[in-house]
Design a protein around this motif. Sequence first.
Motif, PDB file in Angstrom:
ATOM      1  N   ASP A 146       1.919 -49.337  -3.741  1.00 11.80           N
ATOM      2  CA  ASP A 146       1.168 -50.260  -4.615  1.00 11.80           C
ATOM      3  C   ASP A 146       1.503 -51.714  -4.296  1.00 11.80           C
ATOM      4  O   ASP A 146       0.606 -52.571  -4.245  1.00 11.80           O
ATOM      5  N   TYR A 147       2.781 -51.994  -4.078  1.00  5.60           N
ATOM      6  CA  TYR A 147       3.200 -53.361  -3.769  1.00  5.60           C
ATOM      7  C   TYR A 147       2.602 -53.816  -2.431  1.00  5.60           C
ATOM      8  O   TYR A 147       2.099 -54.934  -2.314  1.00  5.60           O
ATOM      9  N   GLU A 178      -1.067 -54.509  -2.905  1.00  7.21           N
ATOM     10  CA  GLU A 178      -1.335 -55.734  -3.669  1.00  7.21           C
ATOM     11  C   GLU A 178      -0.974 -56.998  -2.896  1.00  7.21           C
ATOM     12  O   GLU A 178      -1.708 -57.983  -2.906  1.00  7.21           O
ATOM     13  N   HIS A 179       0.181 -56.983  -2.202  1.00  8.23           N
ATOM     14  CA  HIS A 179       0.684 -58.208  -1.570  1.00  8.23           C
ATOM     15  C   HIS A 179       0.562 -58.217  -0.046  1.00  8.23           C
ATOM     16  O   HIS A 179       0.785 -59.250   0.573  1.00  8.23           O
TER      17      HIS A 179
END
Length: 127
Positions: free
Chosen positions: A89-90, A93-94
Amino acid sequence: MTSAPTARRPADLDDLLDHAEQHSTDWVDDVRGALAFNEQAQHPTVITLRDTLLDDAPRTPEQALAAAHILLAAHTRELSALTRRHTDDYREEHGVSRSTRGLLTGMGSIRKLLDDHATTLDDQASQ
């Protein structure tokens, strides 16, 4: 000449120990089976732990230790999966950049450590 009396365990205790020895691997297999059965639950290890604690069948300390290793290994695998999802997820997202690469690598290392620890716990349950 009379010999000194020898200490004997009560017959009930002997029967209990014999029964526990015969079913030690069965109970470990039962714990593994319960984990597989509860796999689709929200918290399969917690539910299996509850069921194991409520089981009133007589068990030896060695059997209890093996069950603890199995349950802790399963919980560690759940933590590893949670770490993987968080890392994915990180990353989504980034993205991967100079500033996120080290964090993502560290999170991957933690996941691998958790997986290795789970394997060690499973091996200890088999001993």
